[in-house]
Design a protein around this motif. Structure first.
Motif, PDB file in Angstrom:
ATOM      1  N   UNK A 204    -120.549  -1.024  59.142  1.00 51.66           N
ATOM      2  CA  UNK A 204    -122.206  -0.876  57.593  1.00 51.66           C
ATOM      3  C   UNK A 204    -122.190   0.156  56.930  1.00 51.66           C
ATOM      4  N   UNK A 205    -122.177   0.824  55.710  1.00 46.36           N
ATOM      5  CA  UNK A 205    -122.876   1.758  55.024  1.00 46.36           C
ATOM      6  C   UNK A 205    -123.716   1.589  54.163  1.00 46.36           C
ATOM      7  N   UNK A 206    -123.865   2.536  53.915  1.00 45.78           N
ATOM      8  CA  UNK A 206    -125.266   2.620  52.924  1.00 45.78           C
ATOM      9  C   UNK A 206    -124.684   3.725  51.637  1.00 45.78           C
ATOM     10  N   UNK A 207    -124.850   3.481  50.246  1.00 44.81           N
ATOM     11  CA  UNK A 207    -124.354   4.483  49.819  1.00 44.81           C
ATOM     12  C   UNK A 207    -124.947   4.405  47.880  1.00 44.81           C
ATOM     13  N   UNK A 208    -125.094   5.840  47.385  1.00 44.34           N
ATOM     14  CA  UNK A 208    -125.323   5.268  46.094  1.00 44.34           C
ATOM     15  C   UNK A 208    -124.935   5.580  44.959  1.00 44.34           C
ATOM     16  N   UNK A 209    -124.167   4.689  44.791  1.00 43.41           N
ATOM     17  CA  UNK A 209    -123.058   4.804  43.428  1.00 43.41           C
ATOM     18  C   UNK A 209    -122.713   5.421  42.318  1.00 43.41           C
ATOM     19  N   UNK A 210    -121.567   5.678  42.497  1.00 42.00           N
ATOM     20  CA  UNK A 210    -121.670   7.047  41.362  1.00 42.00           C
ATOM     21  C   UNK A 210    -122.645   6.846  39.319  1.00 42.00           C
ATOM     22  N   UNK A 211    -123.035   5.853  39.679  1.00 46.39           N
ATOM     23  CA  UNK A 211    -123.139   4.818  37.953  1.00 46.39           C
ATOM     24  C   UNK A 211    -124.456   5.363  38.133  1.00 46.39           C
ATOM     25  N   UNK A 212    -125.445   5.277  39.697  1.00 51.18           N
ATOM     26  CA  UNK A 212    -126.597   4.885  39.455  1.00 51.18           C
ATOM     27  C   UNK A 212    -127.164   7.166  39.682  1.00 51.18           C
ATOM     28  N   UNK A 213    -126.123   7.873  40.155  1.00 51.50           N
ATOM     29  CA  UNK A 213    -126.620   9.206  40.491  1.00 51.50           C
ATOM     30  C   UNK A 213    -127.985   9.695  39.307  1.00 51.50           C
ATOM     31  N   UNK A 214    -128.673  10.207  39.224  1.00 54.14           N
ATOM     32  CA  UNK A 214    -129.549  10.689  38.273  1.00 54.14           C
ATOM     33  C   UNK A 214    -130.558   9.534  37.372  1.00 54.14           C
ATOM     34  N   UNK A 215    -130.683   8.375  37.901  1.00 48.57           N
ATOM     35  CA  UNK A 215    -130.955   6.826  37.579  1.00 48.57           C
ATOM     36  C   UNK A 215    -132.624   7.306  37.461  1.00 48.57           C
ATOM     37  N   UNK A 216    -133.182   7.213  37.448  1.00 47.12           N
ATOM     38  CA  UNK A 216    -134.945   6.835  37.099  1.00 47.12           C
ATOM     39  C   UNK A 216    -135.554   6.480  38.441  1.00 47.12           C
ATOM     40  N   UNK A 217    -134.845   5.157  38.254  1.00 46.13           N
ATOM     41  CA  UNK A 217    -134.969   4.024  39.751  1.00 46.13           C
ATOM     42  C   UNK A 217    -133.207   3.572  40.287  1.00 46.13           C
ATOM     43  N   UNK A 218    -133.131   4.892  40.901  1.00 42.97           N
ATOM     44  CA  UNK A 218    -131.880   3.970  41.443  1.00 42.97           C
ATOM     45  C   UNK A 218    -131.329   2.912  42.437  1.00 42.97           C
ATOM     46  N   UNK A 219    -130.488   2.257  42.274  1.00 48.62           N
ATOM     47  CA  UNK A 219    -130.484   0.938  43.592  1.00 48.62           C
ATOM     48  C   UNK A 219    -129.293   1.966  43.997  1.00 48.62           C
ATOM     49  N   UNK A 220    -128.669   1.181  45.435  1.00 48.70           N
ATOM     50  CA  UNK A 220    -128.142   1.875  46.231  1.00 48.70           C
ATOM     51  C   UNK A 220    -127.116   0.520  47.122  1.00 48.70           C
ATOM     52  N   UNK A 221    -125.878   0.209  47.689  1.00 52.32           N
ATOM     53  CA  UNK A 221    -125.748  -0.453  47.748  1.00 52.32           C
ATOM     54  C   UNK A 221    -125.659  -0.334  49.157  1.00 52.32           C
ATOM     55  N   UNK A 222    -125.534  -1.500  49.974  1.00 48.16           N
ATOM     56  CA  UNK A 222    -125.703  -1.832  51.941  1.00 48.16           C
ATOM     57  C   UNK A 222    -125.130  -2.488  51.593  1.00 48.16           C
ATOM     58  N   UNK A 223    -123.322  -2.096  52.749  1.00 47.51           N
ATOM     59  CA  UNK A 223    -121.923  -3.444  52.627  1.00 47.51           C
ATOM     60  C   UNK A 223    -122.103  -3.084  54.057  1.00 47.51           C
ATOM     61  N   UNK A 224    -122.290  -4.633  54.543  1.00 45.30           N
ATOM     62  CA  UNK A 224    -122.277  -4.781  56.042  1.00 45.30           C
ATOM     63  C   UNK A 224    -120.623  -5.862  55.641  1.00 45.30           C
ATOM     64  N   UNK A 225    -120.012  -5.652  56.636  1.00 43.00           N
ATOM     65  CA  UNK A 225    -118.238  -6.402  56.954  1.00 43.00           C
ATOM     66  C   UNK A 225    -117.932  -6.659  55.042  1.00 43.00           C
ATOM     67  N   UNK A 226    -118.112  -8.114  55.216  1.00 42.59           N
ATOM     68  CA  UNK A 226    -117.604  -7.984  53.426  1.00 42.59           C
ATOM     69  C   UNK A 226    -118.794  -8.864  52.504  1.00 42.59           C
TER      70      UNK A 226
END
Length: 76
Positions: free
Chosen positions: A22-44
């Motif tokens: 399991x992983x949670x992170x903010x993609x580089x393209x979202x860094x600095x965005x006003x309302x950024x989205x993050x990614x939650x990965x579980x398996x595939x």
């Protein structure tokens, strides 16, 4: 909300658990965005989550700063 975890996410740090894949992170393209989205990965599976949900997942799943198998230590 943890200020430390928030600042680490905004800096591109990846939180996760290698044992449960399991992983949670903010993609580089979202860094600095006003309302950024993050990614939650579980398996595939990959889901977009808002910042509040990402912080909640980090807290309830006890995810720690870690190394992602594909991205390394940072999403940047």
């Amino acid at each position: 909300m943890s200020v430390m975890q928030l600042s680490q996410l905004k800096a591109g740090r990846i939180f996760g658990d290698f044992a449960t894949n399991e992983y949670v992170y903010m993609p580089a393209s979202e860094i600095g965005a006003k309302e950024p989205l993050c990614v939650y990965e579980t398996g595939t599976r990959r889901d977009d989550v808002n910042l509040d949900e990402a912080l909640r997942l980090i807290r309830i799943r006890s995810l720690r700063p870690t190394r992602h198998p594909r991205l390394g230590e940072s999403s940047c």
